[in-house]
Design an enzyme around this catalytic site. Sequence first.
Site, PDB file in Angstrom:
ATOM      1  N   THR A 100       0.867  -1.151   0.041  1.00 42.21           N
ATOM      2  CA  THR A 100       0.145  -0.201   0.197  1.00 42.21           C
ATOM      3  C   THR A 100       0.930   1.186   0.110  1.00 42.21           C
ATOM      4  O   THR A 100       1.448   1.966   0.963  1.00 42.21           O
ATOM      5  CB  THR A 100      -0.813   0.157   1.106  1.00 42.21           C
ATOM      6  OG1 THR A 100      -1.557  -0.878   1.331  1.00 42.21           O
ATOM      7  CG2 THR A 100      -1.337   1.520   1.206  1.00 42.21           C
ATOM      8  N   LYS A 188      -7.280   1.328  -3.178  1.00 48.46           N
ATOM      9  CA  LYS A 188      -7.103   0.794  -2.044  1.00 48.46           C
ATOM     10  C   LYS A 188      -7.027   2.233  -1.319  1.00 48.46           C
ATOM     11  O   LYS A 188      -7.603   2.167   0.108  1.00 48.46           O
ATOM     12  CB  LYS A 188      -5.832   0.637  -1.946  1.00 48.46           C
ATOM     13  CG  LYS A 188      -4.970   0.192  -0.726  1.00 48.46           C
ATOM     14  CD  LYS A 188      -5.790  -1.459   0.381  1.00 48.46           C
ATOM     15  CE  LYS A 188      -5.315  -1.554   1.521  1.00 48.46           C
ATOM     16  NZ  LYS A 188      -4.178  -2.322   1.507  1.00 48.46           N
ATOM     17  N   LYS A 257      -0.591   4.247   9.132  1.00 49.73           N
ATOM     18  CA  LYS A 257       0.893   4.600   7.956  1.00 49.73           C
ATOM     19  C   LYS A 257      -0.826   4.528   7.193  1.00 49.73           C
ATOM     20  O   LYS A 257      -0.544   5.800   5.823  1.00 49.73           O
ATOM     21  CB  LYS A 257       1.160   3.047   7.133  1.00 49.73           C
ATOM     22  CG  LYS A 257       1.950   3.402   6.369  1.00 49.73           C
ATOM     23  CD  LYS A 257       2.874   1.925   5.948  1.00 49.73           C
ATOM     24  CE  LYS A 257       1.954   0.151   5.634  1.00 49.73           C
ATOM     25  NZ  LYS A 257       1.596   1.391   3.963  1.00 49.73           N
TER      26      LYS A 257
END
Lengths: 449, 449
Positions: A100, A188, A257
């Site tokens: 990601t 995402k 994150k």
Amino acid sequence: MSTKPDVAFIGLGAMGFGMATHLVKVGYSVTGFDVWQPTLDKFAAAGGKTATTPAAAVEGKSVCVCMVATAQQAQQVLIEGESSAATALPQNAVILLCSTVPCGYVESLAAQLADPNGPVRRPDLLLVDCPVSGGATRAADGTLSIMAGASPEALSNEAGRTVLSDLADPTRLYILNGGGIGAGSNTKMVHQVLAANQILSGPEAMGFAIRLGLPPNAASLEALLASPGRSWMFGHRGPRMIDGFQPLASAVTIILKDTAIITSEARRAGFPTPMTGVVENLLYTALGRGYGGDDDSSLLRLFTEGAPTPSSTETSPESVKLVVDLLKGIHLASAAESLAFAHFVDLDLDLVLDLCINAAGGSAMLEAYGPSIVAVLRGEPAPAPKGDGSDTETLADIYKNLAHAVDAAQQIKAPIYLGTQALNLLRLALRKTSSDNAPASAAVNVWVQ
Amino acid sequence: MSTKPDVAFIGLGAMGFGMATHLVKVGYSVTGFDVWQPTLDKFAAAGGKTATTPAAAVEGKSVCVCMVATAQQAQQVLIEGESSAATALPQNAVILLCSTVPCGYVESLAAQLADPNGPVRRPDLLLVDCPVSGGATRAADGTLSIMAGASPEALSNEAGRTVLSDLADPTRLYILNGGGIGAGSNTKMVHQVLAANQILSGPEAMGFAIRLGLPPNAASLEALLASPGRSWMFGHRGPRMIDGFQPLASAVTIILKDTAIITSEARRAGFPTPMTGVVENLLYTALGRGYGGDDDSSLLRLFTEGAPTPSSTETSPESVKLVVDLLKGIHLASAAESLAFAHFVDLDLDLVLDLCINAAGGSAMLEAYGPSIVAVLRGEPAPAPKGDGSDTETLADIYKNLAHAVDAAQQIKAPIYLGTQALNLLRLALRKTSSDNAPASAAVNVWVQ
């Protein structure tokens, strides 16, 4: 059955290890690389081959899966580090970047590979931007959700497709035709808007419930999860919230994150993410208190400090309603923020909605009002109601019920950061609607210019 | 010089005691009431008379000052409690309600007094809604800011005006002609939007500064206070932030009470207060951690948890600029929220702006951009620039600089709740403006329908 290409797998963390060993199990020859030697030993014991540099791992492999934790790490193992992968890959190999990372990074990676004056000069390599979702269990089962964007040539590459198919659940492999590099990461990212908000909305709601006197037990949780306030995240984290935050399934730093990717990409794009902005700050507060390595169900602690332990073991329906109304307001606002951001970065909204409803971003409110929010964003007429009464509330109704919950929270001095934010956003949206009977989907008007 | 009426003074707390003893000093006969006997003894020692019930205190007094802490207390001492004041006051007496209460309460109090079927039936009493600002020192000096709304008859009552004049600084007695009951409380409320936001922006900025490596010392503070990021609150609380949060000047619970008035009145009116909403939740978090009774400069602790102590003693200009840009963005957003709310509740914006600039809500940004925000709200042309360059930044400039500060905060994982909120609001405002060169005052477009 298609031929299984030899695979290099870079990054054998919680997710990567499961994915790589799954590939071994289903018959691939997989050469793993990780900076942590014990992991490599464990991978060898599980039947994998190992290498001590990225370059050595990828030698002769037509597919390289990269599942490191951050864009910085991807840049190191693929481009900049000693013995990095890009120069060592064979001609026309495929890089499946499953980490990601920000859309901005994967765009820059594509440019670096293609740059005729760059350090690697590998325009032949086929880069696929294909982050995953689903957690470590589904990683190890080969049933992940995967969202893949790339050039048409890279997307149709047989070897790459074969590996992606074996890592993903067949109904959850989203090939983003026409989206190009960045579409996977952006998909995402907008999913993580929901994930991040709903990782926090559960603890905020449970903290509010406890302050209202609801016992933090299975009965309370069940009542909340059987309501329109339910979310996939609350169902997943809820049991750990009432059970000492054990076992550690996903650390606070993991969602932090991803949250930082959302807000930094939002700043880069010039898009407002007020819901996720609040989430990010709560996560920094948690980090400052030393909760970073703990399971994120433990974020409950942000909302219970100083709260008396409920003495009752009864679950009052009035209190449950207040908590459900809080969750409904938050989830409507987070659904609107997520889908508006998806629209802003030109994603296929039907695909995004389908993906999110069936993944960790799912919630009752997204299911109910997602389709009509998509219609608002496209300027199309609202879809017909489902007929079960689940999707017919007005924005004013949801606002009013949320306002009652916020009133109640104020009486007992309960912190409800997301509920307050949702209330103010819904109020801004109401001010932009001309009718008192505007449907709940009008919440997205905050983001519509 | 006018004749000094006999005064009943109900509520001898930190503010009330100072006000009441000041009246004694300048020659009034003042009869005090408080529920706390030691305070009454102290008041007697200072030359006051005392009474053991509100009714006894007001007997024969043409003016009753009520300076209790909350609306609930006011309701008790004036109306509902045993031996309450309203029934005992002489015909045509004046009640000066100086407590900070919601507009909704003072409206209900007026209705209760006038109600021919109510418990007191005293339509003859002259109620003045006149909250004060300025702190305990100015209370004791008779130099408070006072904002007074009432019926024309009550506002022009000689005895009431005499007492108000002796409690207020002559340049800071704001008689809200035409505003009626509620105008005083609303004026105080919109001032407190600035006060609340700026009580928090100082700690948030100082926490950010410390995480950027600026030493928490007088030099850093001086650099920040000499900038366009300055506010009255930061000037007042800043020295205590770097000096162990001592002495206790204003407890966290004090501003929390006023913040709850803002947000509950905003919900009642249907007005969004996203900046103050964040502030309120931070205050509940502080309360949960047991900081309620501490000086509000100690809110710095919310922003420094887990932060390393800066080793440098140097104040880097780059870091100072980031902190200043954070403060500028927050103060622009809070100025816009405050003035938009003032407009929404029909206050005189020139008066509100003048009052706020010269009171605890003052900031460099309010001074610079307040007049042009007022012009936007009224749909009038912007005033001419002052010519000193202090008021000519565009909204895009302020947004861009704030975004850099937020980027920097993200790198070091610093919680900046208000900065993040301001960033998202300024971004929403930018989306509503047609020109890239929109002036900073366009920030208020978030609230303009």
